[in-house]
Design a protein around this motif. Structure first.
Motif, short mmCIF file in Angstrom:
data_model
loop_
_atom_site.label_atom_id
_atom_site.label_comp_id
_atom_site.label_asym_id
_atom_site.label_seq_id
_atom_site.Cartn_x
_atom_site.Cartn_y
_atom_site.Cartn_z
N SER A 37 2.65 4.16 8.60
CA SER A 37 3.17 2.89 8.08
C SER A 37 2.09 2.22 7.25
O SER A 37 0.91 2.27 7.57
N ALA A 38 2.51 1.58 6.18
CA ALA A 38 1.56 0.88 5.34
C ALA A 38 1.20 -0.46 5.97
O ALA A 38 2.09 -1.23 6.34
N PRO A 39 -0.09 -0.74 6.13
CA PRO A 39 -0.48 -2.03 6.71
C PRO A 39 -0.26 -3.16 5.72
O PRO A 39 -0.48 -3.00 4.52
N ARG A 40 0.20 -4.28 6.22
CA ARG A 40 0.33 -5.47 5.39
C ARG A 40 -1.07 -6.03 5.16
O ARG A 40 -1.99 -5.78 5.92
N ILE A 41 -1.19 -6.81 4.10
CA ILE A 41 -2.51 -7.35 3.75
C ILE A 41 -3.06 -8.23 4.86
O ILE A 41 -4.26 -8.20 5.15
N ASP A 42 -2.21 -9.00 5.54
CA ASP A 42 -2.71 -9.84 6.62
C ASP A 42 -3.19 -8.99 7.80
O ASP A 42 -4.13 -9.36 8.48
N THR A 43 -2.58 -7.83 7.99
CA THR A 43 -3.02 -6.92 9.05
C THR A 43 -4.40 -6.37 8.71
O THR A 43 -5.27 -6.29 9.58
N VAL A 44 -4.61 -6.03 7.45
CA VAL A 44 -5.92 -5.52 7.02
C VAL A 44 -6.99 -6.58 7.26
O VAL A 44 -8.07 -6.29 7.78
N TYR A 45 -6.68 -7.83 6.90
CA TYR A 45 -7.64 -8.91 7.12
C TYR A 45 -7.94 -9.10 8.62
O TYR A 45 -9.09 -9.33 9.01
N LYS A 46 -6.92 -9.01 9.45
CA LYS A 46 -7.13 -9.16 10.90
C LYS A 46 -8.04 -8.05 11.43
O LYS A 46 -8.92 -8.30 12.25
N VAL A 47 -7.80 -6.83 10.97
CA VAL A 47 -8.63 -5.71 11.41
C VAL A 47 -10.08 -5.92 10.96
O VAL A 47 -11.01 -5.73 11.75
N CYS A 48 -10.26 -6.34 9.72
CA CYS A 48 -11.62 -6.60 9.23
C CYS A 48 -12.30 -7.67 10.07
O CYS A 48 -13.45 -7.50 10.47
N ASN A 49 -11.59 -8.75 10.35
CA ASN A 49 -12.16 -9.82 11.18
C ASN A 49 -12.49 -9.31 12.57
O ASN A 49 -13.54 -9.62 13.12
N GLY A 50 -11.60 -8.52 13.14
CA GLY A 50 -11.82 -7.98 14.48
C GLY A 50 -13.03 -7.06 14.54
O GLY A 50 -13.77 -7.03 15.52
N MET A 110 0.85 -1.19 0.00
CA MET A 110 0.00 0.00 0.00
C MET A 110 0.88 1.24 0.00
O MET A 110 1.80 1.32 0.78
N ASP A 111 0.55 2.16 -0.86
CA ASP A 111 1.31 3.39 -0.85
C ASP A 111 0.67 4.37 0.13
O ASP A 111 -0.30 4.06 0.82
N LYS A 112 1.25 5.55 0.20
CA LYS A 112 0.81 6.57 1.17
C LYS A 112 -0.69 6.88 1.03
O LYS A 112 -1.40 6.95 2.02
N GLN A 113 -1.15 7.04 -0.20
CA GLN A 113 -2.57 7.35 -0.41
C GLN A 113 -3.45 6.25 0.16
O GLN A 113 -4.43 6.52 0.85
N HIS A 114 -3.10 5.01 -0.12
CA HIS A 114 -3.91 3.89 0.36
C HIS A 114 -3.81 3.76 1.87
O HIS A 114 -4.79 3.40 2.52
N SER A 115 -2.67 4.06 2.43
CA SER A 115 -2.51 4.02 3.89
C SER A 115 -3.43 5.03 4.55
O SER A 115 -4.05 4.75 5.58
N GLU A 116 -3.53 6.22 3.96
CA GLU A 116 -4.41 7.25 4.50
C GLU A 116 -5.88 6.83 4.40
O GLU A 116 -6.66 7.05 5.31
N LEU A 117 -6.24 6.22 3.28
CA LEU A 117 -7.62 5.75 3.11
C LEU A 117 -7.94 4.65 4.12
O LEU A 117 -9.03 4.62 4.68
N PHE A 118 -6.98 3.75 4.35
CA PHE A 118 -7.18 2.70 5.35
C PHE A 118 -7.39 3.33 6.72
O PHE A 118 -8.31 2.96 7.45
N LYS A 119 -6.56 4.30 7.06
CA LYS A 119 -6.67 4.96 8.37
C LYS A 119 -8.02 5.66 8.52
O LYS A 119 -8.68 5.52 9.55
N GLU A 120 -8.45 6.37 7.49
CA GLU A 120 -9.74 7.07 7.55
C GLU A 120 -10.88 6.08 7.72
O GLU A 120 -11.81 6.32 8.49
#
Length: 78
Positions: free
Chosen positions: A46-59, A1-11
């Protein structure tokens, strides 16, 4: 994930946190990860790894698809 995608994830993460009225610490606990991992993503960009994104979604109890179902990800190219 680049900076733009990291910001979108955070938002998006903050949006779910407001909806559920939960803290970053609670999201980390629900996701089975260290609070520092999410803190680094949110506070240091920091850019989240894909497995981190999946964990957050599951949580959060939301599908990966639904988590990213917002512009610009759900816009149809014309």
């Amino acid at each position: 994930m680049d900076k733009q995608h990291s910001e979108l994830f955070k938002e998006r993460l903050y949006s779910y946190m407001r909806e559920e009225n939960i803290t970053l610490n609670r999201v980390a606990t629900l996701s089975g990860m260290a609070t520092t991992t999410l803190s680094n993503i949110v506070n240091r960009g920091s850019a989240p790894r894909i497995d981190t994104v999946y964990k957050v979604c599951n949580g959060l109890g939301v599908s990966f698809h639904d988590f990213f179902d917002f512009p610009p990800y759900n816009e149809v190219e014309k």
